[in-house]
Design a protein around this motif. Structure first.
Motif, PDB file in Angstrom:
ATOM      1  N   GLU A 135      30.041   0.794 -41.009  1.00  0.00           N
ATOM      2  CA  GLU A 135      29.069  -0.013 -41.759  1.00  0.00           C
ATOM      3  C   GLU A 135      28.092  -0.733 -40.855  1.00  0.00           C
ATOM      4  OE1 GLU A 135      32.350   1.199 -43.913  1.00  0.00           O
ATOM      5  OE2 GLU A 135      32.460  -0.251 -42.241  1.00  0.00           O
ATOM      6  N   THR A 137      28.898  -3.134 -38.565  1.00  0.00           N
ATOM      7  CA  THR A 137      29.318  -4.470 -38.185  1.00  0.00           C
ATOM      8  C   THR A 137      30.284  -4.396 -36.999  1.00  0.00           C
ATOM      9  OG1 THR A 137      31.139  -4.422 -39.794  1.00  0.00           O
ATOM     10  CG2 THR A 137      29.032  -5.355 -40.526  1.00  0.00           C
ATOM     11  N   SER A 258      23.305  -9.172 -34.870  1.00  0.00           N
ATOM     12  CA  SER A 258      24.011  -9.741 -36.005  1.00  0.00           C
ATOM     13  C   SER A 258      24.997 -10.761 -35.458  1.00  0.00           C
ATOM     14  CB  SER A 258      24.711  -8.669 -36.843  1.00  0.00           C
ATOM     15  OG  SER A 258      25.161  -9.218 -38.066  1.00  0.00           O
ATOM     16  N   THR A 260      29.000 -12.857 -36.233  1.00  0.00           N
ATOM     17  CA  THR A 260      30.243 -12.943 -36.980  1.00  0.00           C
ATOM     18  C   THR A 260      31.032 -14.148 -36.485  1.00  0.00           C
ATOM     19  OG1 THR A 260      32.177 -11.665 -37.696  1.00  0.00           O
ATOM     20  CG2 THR A 260      31.504 -11.427 -35.392  1.00  0.00           C
ATOM     21  N   GLN A 331      21.511 -11.621 -44.948  1.00  0.00           N
ATOM     22  CA  GLN A 331      22.008 -11.117 -43.668  1.00  0.00           C
ATOM     23  C   GLN A 331      21.241 -11.765 -42.515  1.00  0.00           C
ATOM     24  OE1 GLN A 331      24.583  -9.214 -43.093  1.00  0.00           O
ATOM     25  NE2 GLN A 331      25.049  -8.852 -45.257  1.00  0.00           N
ATOM     26  N   PRO A 332      21.947 -12.079 -41.398  1.00  0.00           N
ATOM     27  CA  PRO A 332      23.386 -11.841 -41.182  1.00  0.00           C
ATOM     28  C   PRO A 332      24.282 -12.997 -41.655  1.00  0.00           C
ATOM     29  CG  PRO A 332      22.420 -12.641 -39.175  1.00  0.00           C
ATOM     30  CD  PRO A 332      21.288 -12.561 -40.174  1.00  0.00           C
ATOM     31  N   SER A 334      25.723 -13.979 -44.380  1.00  0.00           N
ATOM     32  CA  SER A 334      26.936 -13.747 -45.171  1.00  0.00           C
ATOM     33  C   SER A 334      28.068 -13.185 -44.324  1.00  0.00           C
ATOM     34  CB  SER A 334      26.628 -12.789 -46.325  1.00  0.00           C
ATOM     35  OG  SER A 334      26.170 -11.544 -45.848  1.00  0.00           O
ATOM     36  N   GLU A 335      27.732 -12.566 -43.189  1.00  0.00           N
ATOM     37  CA  GLU A 335      28.781 -11.971 -42.348  1.00  0.00           C
ATOM     38  C   GLU A 335      29.660 -13.034 -41.705  1.00  0.00           C
ATOM     39  OE1 GLU A 335      29.281  -8.774 -38.661  1.00  0.00           O
ATOM     40  OE2 GLU A 335      27.348  -8.940 -39.687  1.00  0.00           O
ATOM     41  N   TYR A 336      29.123 -14.240 -41.534  1.00  0.00           N
ATOM     42  CA  TYR A 336      29.929 -15.302 -40.933  1.00  0.00           C
ATOM     43  C   TYR A 336      30.165 -16.452 -41.914  1.00  0.00           C
ATOM     44  CZ  TYR A 336      25.496 -17.803 -40.136  1.00  0.00           C
ATOM     45  OH  TYR A 336      24.277 -18.435 -40.293  1.00  0.00           O
TER      46      TYR A 336
END
Length: 398
Positions: A135, A137, A258, A260, A331-332, A334-336
């Motif tokens: 994906e 990530t 990105s 995390t 984004q990004p 929501s990834e963290y």
């Protein structure tokens, strides 16, 4: 209505944008916002103004500093009824953060956001070392060695480092890894307790990272970010407030990176962090309608904090925003977004917290660890000596 804050740079620009929108929608409220120097200059101004009852109507502080500004004497409490009258409710905030807004069962703060140490990664460089999922990530790693293997592979690609970080801000890395290992640091009036073995383990990670050349031996905040931008490092561990800097650096390609949560070194993703929060400095007397206008301002800013999260990188504390579809697709960010549950506040003592002495004085020690000028054992001894010295000092706001 007067508002004081310590938000400059990219944060300040986003705040100004929100203030302009608030004023456009509230022609009946005259907002006068003033930004003071970050850290000690701001807190000195706040304490001096509040002690005379002549500070602003509302101010932005770090939640970790709430007790250090003597809320029972220098702040005005807020009632839940007042909040609900302005469209806010305790259930609108993460429970762990909401609880920290109280002192002696009185509500003194309204959380604006969560900001924390996170892990940024260069997507192109990570693709080259096979560190991305299908994906796109970052792959999940478990334990120090697995993550160090990523840094070793990245170092071969960059020719310099695997990751960058602020060696002068080493308290953030130390506290993240110490808390991942369930390390506690508790204070009484004249004593403290910490787990020496877990503290040493965290410092040894820092030393080993530098010893292998996986991170720079020295980098202040600017150099830390530049190492990531110029490809000297495939990763950078820094606060989520740098998101706009990196987007702007990318120009036509703002998605070149990105981010995390902090890597799982000791069984979880705990990380050092804090919250910006609104407080009401002590008033000798509130002018007619001013308190109502102040609470309307706070409510509006929280309910419109998607702009704050999207523009400044901080995770809004107001759950109707962060749990909304618009934010979850961002984004990004929501990834963290899970970082809210993993944020570890600094120890609960007057000389701790953002821009406080514990951060500054231990930072000089960790800087020597990253520079391989001090062993982990010596660093731990020096940290304990600094803590004991600070503990012997009188609380300046008592």
């Amino acid at each position: 209505m007067k508002q004081w804050n310590l938000l400059a740079g990219a944060d300040g620009a986003v705040m100004t944008e929100m203030h302009d929108q608030f004023s456009a929608e509230h022609s009946d409220i005259e907002l006068e916002a003033t930004t003071f120097g970050w850290g000690t200059p701001f807190y000195t101004r706040l304490v001096m103004g509040a002690s005379g009852g002549n500070a602003s109507d509302i101010a932005t502080i770090h939640l970790s500093r709430l007790k250090s500004v003597s809320p029972q004497t220098l702040l005005d409490p807020i009632t839940v009824d007042e909040l609900q009258a302005h469209g806010l409710d305790p259930a609108d905030f993460p429970e762990k953060i909401w609880e920290k807004c109280f002192v002696d069962d009185q509500l003194y703060a309204l959380p604006i956001d969560t900001h924390a140490l996170v892990n940024y990664y260069n997507k192109d460089l990570c693709a080259q070392i096979g560190a991305l999922t299908p994906e796109g990530t970052l792959i999940e790693t478990t334990g120090v060695e697995q993550y160090f293997d990523l840094l070793r592979a990245a170092k071969e690609i960059t020719g310099q480092y695997g990751t960058s970080l602020d060696t002068l801000g080493g308290w953030r890395q130390f506290w993240a890894w110490y808390r991942q290992a369930d390390g506690e640091m508790t204070f009484t009036e004249d004593d403290y307790e910490m787990d020496d073995d877990k503290a040493l383990q965290a410092i040894e990670v820092m030393y080993k990272m530098a010893e292998e050349g996986l991170c720079p031996p020295f980098a202040d905040g600017g150099q830390c970010a530049s190492n990531f931008e110029n490809g000297a490092a495939a990763f950078v561990q820094v606060g989520n407030w740098e998101i706009n800097r990196f987007k702007l650096f990318g120009g036509d390609n703002p998605e070149w990176f990105s981010m995390t949560e902090m890597p799982d070194f000791f069984g979880n993703h705990r990380t050092q962090g804090d919250c910006h929060s609104y407080v009401l400095p002590y008033h000798n007397a509130w002018g007619e309608g001013v308190r109502e206008a102040t609470l309307e301002y706070a409510s509006w800013m929280l309910q419109h904090s998607f702009t704050w999260g999207a523009g400044g990188g901080h995770t809004p504390a107001y759950l109707p925003v962060t749990e909304g579809a618009e934010y979850q697709e961002l984004q990004p960010n929501s990834e963290y977004s899970g970082v809210v549950e993993n944020v570890q506040f600094d120890p609960d003592v007057w000389f701790s917290g953002s821009a406080a002495r514990l951060f500054d004085e231990t930072g000089a020690i960790f800087n020597q660890v990253y520079g391989l000028q001090m062993t982990p054992e010596d660093a731990l001894a020096e940290i304990k000596s600094r803590i004991e010295t600070l503990l012997a000092l009188p609380n300046p706001v008592d």
